[in-house]
Scaffold this motif. Sequence first.
Motif, PDB file in Angstrom:
ATOM      1  N   GLU A   8       0.833  -1.197   0.000  1.00 24.53           N
ATOM      2  CA  GLU A   8       0.000   0.000   0.000  1.00 24.53           C
ATOM      3  C   GLU A   8       0.875   1.257   0.000  1.00 24.53           C
ATOM      4  O   GLU A   8       0.597   2.222  -0.725  1.00 24.53           O
ATOM      5  CB  GLU A   8      -0.912   0.005   1.224  1.00 24.53           C
ATOM      6  N   LYS A  12       0.976   4.044  -2.930  1.00 25.41           N
ATOM      7  CA  LYS A  12       0.356   5.342  -2.649  1.00 25.41           C
ATOM      8  C   LYS A  12       1.308   6.369  -2.057  1.00 25.41           C
ATOM      9  O   LYS A  12       0.967   7.561  -1.980  1.00 25.41           O
ATOM     10  CB  LYS A  12      -0.840   5.136  -1.714  1.00 25.41           C
ATOM     11  N   LEU A  15      -0.064   7.186   3.254  1.00 31.06           N
ATOM     12  CA  LEU A  15      -1.340   6.582   3.607  1.00 31.06           C
ATOM     13  C   LEU A  15      -2.140   7.521   4.502  1.00 31.06           C
ATOM     14  O   LEU A  15      -1.582   8.225   5.341  1.00 31.06           O
ATOM     15  CB  LEU A  15      -1.123   5.249   4.332  1.00 31.06           C
ATOM     16  N   LEU A  39     -13.363   4.521   4.469  1.00 26.47           N
ATOM     17  CA  LEU A  39     -12.704   3.884   3.323  1.00 26.47           C
ATOM     18  C   LEU A  39     -13.243   4.441   2.006  1.00 26.47           C
ATOM     19  O   LEU A  39     -12.482   4.674   1.065  1.00 26.47           O
ATOM     20  CB  LEU A  39     -12.895   2.370   3.392  1.00 26.47           C
ATOM     21  N   ASP A  44      -6.982   4.892   3.874  1.00 24.24           N
ATOM     22  CA  ASP A  44      -6.306   3.615   3.663  1.00 24.24           C
ATOM     23  C   ASP A  44      -6.282   2.792   4.945  1.00 24.24           C
ATOM     24  O   ASP A  44      -6.168   1.572   4.898  1.00 24.24           O
ATOM     25  CB  ASP A  44      -4.867   3.861   3.199  1.00 24.24           C
ATOM     26  N   GLY A 115      -9.368  -2.698   3.706  1.00 29.32           N
ATOM     27  CA  GLY A 115      -8.435  -1.692   4.185  1.00 29.32           C
ATOM     28  C   GLY A 115      -7.622  -2.171   5.375  1.00 29.32           C
ATOM     29  O   GLY A 115      -7.854  -3.246   5.940  1.00 29.32           O
ATOM     30  N   GLN A 141      -3.501  -7.308   8.172  1.00 31.98           N
ATOM     31  CA  GLN A 141      -4.401  -6.160   8.039  1.00 31.98           C
ATOM     32  C   GLN A 141      -4.367  -5.232   9.242  1.00 31.98           C
ATOM     33  O   GLN A 141      -4.738  -4.057   9.134  1.00 31.98           O
ATOM     34  CB  GLN A 141      -5.836  -6.676   7.823  1.00 31.98           C
ATOM     35  N   LYS A 267      -6.810  13.263   1.242  1.00 31.91           N
ATOM     36  CA  LYS A 267      -6.436  12.466   0.067  1.00 31.91           C
ATOM     37  C   LYS A 267      -6.373  13.335  -1.183  1.00 31.91           C
ATOM     38  O   LYS A 267      -5.428  13.212  -1.990  1.00 31.91           O
ATOM     39  CB  LYS A 267      -7.440  11.326  -0.123  1.00 31.91           C
TER      40      LYS A 267
END
Length: 273
Positions: A8, A12, A15, A39, A44, A115, A141, A267
Amino acid sequence: MNTRFLQELEEKKILVAAHRGTYGGNVIENTYLSSIVALASGADIVEIDAVRSTDGVLYAFHDGEEERRFGITTNLRNLSSKEIENLEYLNIIGEKSGEHIWKLYDLLKALKGKGLINLDRAWDYLNEVFKIIKELQMEDQIIIKTHPTEEAFKYFKNNETKLMYMPIARKKEDIFKFIHPEINMVAVEILFTDKGDEIIEDEFLKSLAEKNIKIWANAITLGGYEKHNLSAFQDDNDSLLNNGVGWSWLIDKKIDIIQTDWPYLLKMHINKK
């Protein structure tokens, strides 16, 4: 175990972590709906709190906020599971919402595959939390966060299951003590009240990056007072009022994870930069 988290970040670069999900109106924090909204808003990572009833059941809730959320003054730690499950959340205008508190197990199960999750305030219940994560097979996770105590060091060093871990640090020493081959420290949450604090120095952050330790900073604004100053006031309020200036400062510091109450706007700001 760390693969998903690192992938991730690779994809990206930065995060976005949503503080207790995204809530407002009749959407209540620390619930499935607030997590899904977060989400959908670009987060994230969803931060979730934990508390345990007198009979040992874990719930998703930030204790100490019972009066605001339920209109009671008793801490949930002092209530039985039956008493807790009879409570009904109050919404943003103080009306009953129809929403009840989630058992931690049920919420994590509902979010499996959806996520990343940062589990906060679970430091008093690590045995129970580890059992739940292993049973649900969510090791890739969930990142667990604790204060940098000697008890936490011993627990994460000696536990056979090397779950992803993140200490909360105000000083360099808080981080150094957890750099150990038997501890899976993937990140550190840094708290600083001044831009000149040692823990936010460029060279120190660079040294952590070289060890592949990711940096989490809090842009959340919980009040204008010093006790709520988590990032030298480079926070959500400053950013919302001034074209993202606080977020930009954190981004320029090469922070890997930024926690916010406004994941969609953060974001968008990250994507623009």
